[in-house]
Design a protein around this motif. Structure first.
Motif, PDB file in Angstrom:
ATOM      1  N   LEU A 166       0.612  -1.241  -0.060  1.00 50.27           N
ATOM      2  CA  LEU A 166      -0.388   0.013   0.320  1.00 50.27           C
ATOM      3  C   LEU A 166       0.856   1.375  -0.100  1.00 50.27           C
ATOM      4  N   HIS A 167       1.800   1.614   1.180  1.00 48.88           N
ATOM      5  CA  HIS A 167       2.940   2.783   0.898  1.00 48.88           C
ATOM      6  C   HIS A 167       4.246   1.681   0.887  1.00 48.88           C
ATOM      7  N   LEU A 168       4.587   2.670   1.197  1.00 48.85           N
ATOM      8  CA  LEU A 168       6.459   2.502   1.378  1.00 48.85           C
ATOM      9  C   LEU A 168       6.770   2.079   2.971  1.00 48.85           C
ATOM     10  N   LYS A 169       6.095   2.884   3.509  1.00 48.46           N
ATOM     11  CA  LYS A 169       6.203   2.272   4.614  1.00 48.46           C
ATOM     12  C   LYS A 169       5.561   1.614   5.823  1.00 48.46           C
ATOM     13  N   THR A 170       4.674   0.418   4.726  1.00 51.11           N
ATOM     14  CA  THR A 170       3.992  -0.661   5.300  1.00 51.11           C
ATOM     15  C   THR A 170       5.179  -1.742   5.715  1.00 51.11           C
ATOM     16  N   GLY A 171       5.688  -1.557   4.635  1.00 47.37           N
ATOM     17  CA  GLY A 171       6.195  -2.291   4.743  1.00 47.37           C
ATOM     18  C   GLY A 171       7.695  -2.558   5.322  1.00 47.37           C
ATOM     19  N   CYS A 172       8.350  -1.782   5.776  1.00 44.38           N
ATOM     20  CA  CYS A 172       9.321  -1.122   5.981  1.00 44.38           C
ATOM     21  C   CYS A 172       9.895   0.000   7.387  1.00 44.38           C
ATOM     22  N   SER A 173      10.827  -0.321   7.767  1.00 43.85           N
ATOM     23  CA  SER A 173      11.170   1.241   8.657  1.00 43.85           C
ATOM     24  C   SER A 173      12.419   0.820   8.948  1.00 43.85           C
ATOM     25  N   LEU A 174      13.536   2.308   9.695  1.00 45.17           N
ATOM     26  CA  LEU A 174      14.045   2.927  10.157  1.00 45.17           C
ATOM     27  C   LEU A 174      14.880   2.088  11.273  1.00 45.17           C
ATOM     28  N   LEU A 175      15.516   1.144  11.832  1.00 45.40           N
ATOM     29  CA  LEU A 175      16.262   1.247  13.037  1.00 45.40           C
ATOM     30  C   LEU A 175      17.396   1.985  13.732  1.00 45.40           C
ATOM     31  N   ASP A 176      17.898   2.269  12.798  1.00 45.64           N
ATOM     32  CA  ASP A 176      19.551   2.925  13.152  1.00 45.64           C
ATOM     33  C   ASP A 176      19.549   3.638  11.957  1.00 45.64           C
ATOM     34  N   ASP A 177      20.914   3.820  11.910  1.00 49.98           N
ATOM     35  CA  ASP A 177      21.771   4.767  10.835  1.00 49.98           C
ATOM     36  C   ASP A 177      22.505   3.150   9.627  1.00 49.98           C
ATOM     37  N   GLU A 178      22.193   1.979  10.088  1.00 47.37           N
ATOM     38  CA  GLU A 178      22.728   0.955   9.575  1.00 47.37           C
ATOM     39  C   GLU A 178      21.815  -0.145   9.402  1.00 47.37           C
ATOM     40  N   THR A 179      20.582   0.109   9.705  1.00 46.41           N
ATOM     41  CA  THR A 179      19.049  -1.164   9.894  1.00 46.41           C
ATOM     42  C   THR A 179      18.063  -1.072  10.043  1.00 46.41           C
ATOM     43  N   MET A 180      17.679  -1.593   8.782  1.00 51.10           N
ATOM     44  CA  MET A 180      16.285  -1.410   8.806  1.00 51.10           C
ATOM     45  C   MET A 180      15.135  -2.905   9.191  1.00 51.10           C
ATOM     46  N   LEU A 181      13.414  -2.827   9.521  1.00 51.43           N
ATOM     47  CA  LEU A 181      12.804  -3.050  10.011  1.00 51.43           C
ATOM     48  C   LEU A 181      12.422  -3.623   8.451  1.00 51.43           C
ATOM     49  N   ALA A 182      12.059  -4.933   7.662  1.00 48.03           N
ATOM     50  CA  ALA A 182      12.028  -4.950   6.668  1.00 48.03           C
ATOM     51  C   ALA A 182      10.871  -6.174   6.932  1.00 48.03           C
ATOM     52  N   THR A 183       9.487  -6.218   5.648  1.00 46.87           N
ATOM     53  CA  THR A 183       9.100  -7.605   5.922  1.00 46.87           C
ATOM     54  C   THR A 183       9.898  -8.617   4.263  1.00 46.87           C
ATOM     55  N   PRO A 184       9.633  -9.877   4.537  1.00 45.10           N
ATOM     56  CA  PRO A 184       9.975  -9.901   3.914  1.00 45.10           C
ATOM     57  C   PRO A 184      10.342  -9.616   2.329  1.00 45.10           C
ATOM     58  N   VAL A 185       9.000  -9.528   2.246  1.00 45.36           N
ATOM     59  CA  VAL A 185       8.617  -8.878   0.513  1.00 45.36           C
ATOM     60  C   VAL A 185       9.614  -7.676  -0.053  1.00 45.36           C
ATOM     61  N   MET A 186       9.354  -6.959   1.091  1.00 46.31           N
ATOM     62  CA  MET A 186      10.271  -5.573   1.164  1.00 46.31           C
ATOM     63  C   MET A 186      11.936  -5.912   1.630  1.00 46.31           C
ATOM     64  N   ALA A 187      11.975  -7.079   2.161  1.00 44.95           N
ATOM     65  CA  ALA A 187      13.586  -7.292   2.356  1.00 44.95           C
ATOM     66  C   ALA A 187      13.826  -7.835   0.917  1.00 44.95           C
ATOM     67  N   ALA A 188      13.668  -8.393   0.033  1.00 44.30           N
ATOM     68  CA  ALA A 188      13.917  -9.388  -0.731  1.00 44.30           C
ATOM     69  C   ALA A 188      14.014  -8.683  -1.840  1.00 44.30           C
ATOM     70  N   ALA A 189      13.268  -6.935  -2.108  1.00 40.87           N
ATOM     71  CA  ALA A 189      13.741  -5.919  -3.348  1.00 40.87           C
ATOM     72  C   ALA A 189      14.452  -5.196  -3.859  1.00 40.87           C
ATOM     73  N   GLY A 190      15.588  -5.291  -2.944  1.00 41.83           N
ATOM     74  CA  GLY A 190      17.276  -4.466  -3.180  1.00 41.83           C
ATOM     75  C   GLY A 190      16.748  -3.375  -2.810  1.00 41.83           C
ATOM     76  N   LEU A 191      16.448  -2.502  -2.207  1.00 36.51           N
ATOM     77  CA  LEU A 191      16.294  -1.104  -2.039  1.00 36.51           C
ATOM     78  C   LEU A 191      16.971  -0.555  -1.174  1.00 36.51           C
ATOM     79  N   PHE A 192      17.799  -1.086  -0.365  1.00 38.23           N
ATOM     80  CA  PHE A 192      18.309  -0.429   0.845  1.00 38.23           C
ATOM     81  C   PHE A 192      19.683  -1.136   0.575  1.00 38.23           C
TER      82      PHE A 192
END
Length: 263
Positions: A166-192
C-alpha cells in the motif's frame, strides 16, 4: 549531526468519530472509535515519555482519515512540505494542517498539481529521502517532491516497492543508521543496499511499520517474535497497542509529524 530519528517536536490530530468511514484496502472490521481514541492517547504518551513535545490538533469530522497526519505533509528541521494525498477523500486535509505548519516553520513549500504524493510513501534515511511509487504516489508527484526536497537541502530518491504494498512504509522502517526492519517481501526487493535488514517474524508483517524515536523503537503490540528479534539486537522496544489503527490500513508512523527543532 542530529540523527534522522532524533525528534523533540511532533504534531498529531485526534481521531474523528467519522473514522469508522476511513479508507480500508483490506477489511479488518470497523474500528471502535472510543478504543481508537485510547490508542491515540497512549501513542501521544509514548512520544512524550521519549522526550517529544506534542502539539495536539482537534479532530476533523469531515475527513475520516485525518488522524493520519503524516500523509498530507512532510516536516524536517529545515522546513515543511505540504503534500497532495492520492486518495480523493483526503486531498482537503492539506489545507487543514497548513496553518499549524506555517506557525511552526519559517519555510513551508507546496507540492504542485497535478501530481500526488502521500507521506506514507516517504522514508527519511541518513543519506537520502526515499519516495516510493504506489497507488497514492505517482511519478509526477514523486519527481516534484524530489525538487521540493532539494530546496530544503535534502536529496530525494524515487523507488518502486513490490507490487501489492500500500505504502512504502507499510513494509519497512528505519531502526538506526545502518539497520532496517522490513517484511520478507520488502527485504527481497533490494531497495536498501548497504543496510542490515531485520525481517519481521512470520505472520507479523504488520510490525514492519515501526517508528524509531530517539533511543527507542516504537512497535505495535501483538508482535512478540519481532519484538524479541529487536531486543536480541539490543534495541530498546516500546510497544503500543494499535489494533484499531491497523483496521484503517495504518501504523505507528502515520499518526504524527516529527522533527528536531533547534532551541
Amino acid at each position: 549531526m542530529v540523527a534522522v530519528y532524533a525528534f523533540n517536536r511532533a504534531i498529531v490530530r485526534r481521531p474523528a468519530r467519522s473514522a469508522v468511514l476511513g479508507l480500508r484496502s483490506v477489511d479488518r472490521g470497523v474500528p471502535d472509535v472510543d478504543a481508537l481514541g485510547e490508542e491515540h492517547a497512549a501513542y501521544i504518551a509514548a512520544l512524550e515519555t521519549l522526550g517529544v513535545t506534542v502539539e495536539v490538533l482537534p479532530p476533523l469530522e469531515e475527513f475520516p482519515d485525518s488522524v493520519f497526519v503524516e500523509d498530507p505533509a512532510l516536516v524536517f528541521s529545515e522546513g515543511a512540505i505540504l503534500l497532495r494525498p492520492g486518495a480523493p477523500s483526503r486531498i482537503g486535509e492539506t489545507a487543514e494542517i497548513a496553518p499549524a505548519l506555517r506557525a511552526a516553520f519559517g519555510d513551508v513549500l507546496d507540492l504542485p498539481a497535478p501530481g500526488f504524493a502521500d507521506g506514507g510513501d516517504v522514508l527519511v534515511m541518513p543519506e537520502a529521502v526515499l519516495i516510493g511509487l504506489s497507488a497514492r504516489t505517482d511519478a509526477t508527484g514523486a519527481a516534484d517532491l524530489v525538487g521540493r526536497l532539494e530546496r530544503l537541502g535534502r536529496r530525494g530518491r524515487v523507488v518502486t516497492p513490490p507490487a501489492g504494498v500500500l505504502h512504502l512504509k507499510t513494509g519497512c522502517s528505519l531502526l538506526d543508521d545502518e539497520t532496517m526492519l522490513a517484511t520478507p517481501v520488502m527485504a527481497a526487493a533490494g531497495l536498501f543496499p548497504g543496510f542490515r535488514i531485520v525481517e519481521t517474524a512470520p505472520g507479523e508483517e504488520a510490525a514492519a511499520n515501526a517508528l524509531r524515536v530517539n533511543d527507542a523503537v516504537l512497535l505495535g503490540a501483538g508482535f512478540p517474535r519481532t519484538a524479541e528479534r529487536l531486543t536480541d539486537l539490543d534495541f530498546t522496544v516500546v510497544t503500543v497497542k494499535i489494533d484499531e489503527v491497523m483496521k484503517l490500513d495504518a501504523g505507528l508512523s502515520c499518526m504524527s509529524l516529527r522533527w528536531w527543532a533547534e532551541a
